[in-house]
Scaffold this active site. Sequence first.
Site, PDB file in Angstrom:
ATOM      1  CD  GLU A  74      77.901  -8.300 -23.225  1.00  0.00           C
ATOM      2  OE1 GLU A  74      78.349  -8.063 -22.081  1.00  0.00           O
ATOM      3  OE2 GLU A  74      78.308  -8.732 -24.073  1.00  0.00           O
TER       4      GLU A  74
ATOM      5  CE1 TYR B 230      62.833  16.293 -31.805  1.00  0.00           C
ATOM      6  CE2 TYR B 230      62.570  13.756 -30.942  1.00  0.00           C
ATOM      7  CZ  TYR B 230      62.672  15.141 -31.209  1.00  0.00           C
ATOM      8  OH  TYR B 230      61.185  16.011 -30.936  1.00  0.00           O
TER       9      TYR B 230
HETATM   10  P1  13P Z   1      73.415 -12.348 -24.941  1.00  0.00           P
HETATM   11  O1  13P Z   1      72.611 -12.962 -25.915  1.00  0.00           O
HETATM   12  O2  13P Z   1      73.375 -13.111 -23.575  1.00  0.00           O
HETATM   13  O3  13P Z   1      71.918 -11.499 -23.887  1.00  0.00           O
HETATM   14  O4  13P Z   1      74.041 -11.826 -25.476  1.00  0.00           O
HETATM   15  C1  13P Z   1      73.641 -10.702 -26.712  1.00  0.00           C
HETATM   16  C2  13P Z   1      74.799  -9.648 -26.864  1.00  0.00           C
HETATM   17  O5  13P Z   1      74.372  -8.483 -27.194  1.00  0.00           O
HETATM   18  C3  13P Z   1      76.228  -9.904 -26.526  1.00  0.00           C
HETATM   19  O6  13P Z   1      77.112  -8.372 -26.522  1.00  0.00           O
END
Ligand code: 13P
Length: 210
Positions: free
Chosen positions: A73, A119
């Site tokens: 990501e 908050y």
């Molecule tokens: P990654 O393990 O590549 O960080 O992906 C996890 C995730 O949350 C995908 O949206």
Amino acid sequence: MNEAATRELLVTLAASLFARGFSVGSAGNISVRLADGFLITPTNSSLGRLDPARLARLDAAFRPIDGDPPSKEVFMHRAFYAARAEAGAVVHLHSTMATAVACLPDVDAANPIPPLTPYFVMRVGRTMPVVPYYRPGDPAMEPAIHAAATGARAVLLANHGPVVSGKTLTDAVYAAEELEEAAKLYLLLRRETSRLLTPPQVDDLLRAFG
Ligand code: 13P
């Protein structure tokens, strides 16, 4: 804060999120800005068991330098840093309540969670748009997230989960936690008549707390 302390803090906060169920399995990823680049959690790693020495280090153009292979990501995180000069960290979770809201077709896509509590407004801000669904890791999400993040500290990825930025790592984590609680309150109250904070009350909070 130096890089060693930043690595330790990231691992500690990630483990705390995992321990309280804000992330399960290998879901979620966290990045933080360094003086000359970024740290990001490795792909397929559990937020509950990160090794500070194995976090992925990226250069200022988000190219991997060392550590384990970075989260898929990276595009999501890069979009936030490009859109928000003040962002020092970005947290992406699949936390249950926020993700539930991200699966509702009938919410206001410009601002799905109303201002129920101070908050939420203080940590997340005035708006938190929904970004349309993209496959996890799809680079095509970058322009859509960039456009949404230009006007908001956090976004909800449709059917996927929240992405939250903060000036510091701690701020971003606090905001992600506050967002999850706000989503829970919203789901509890969605069919009730609830008293919302008024626009002047929201303005007052943002003036006082930024
Ligand atoms: P990654 O393990 O590549 O960080 O992906 C996890 C995730 O949350 C995908 O949206």
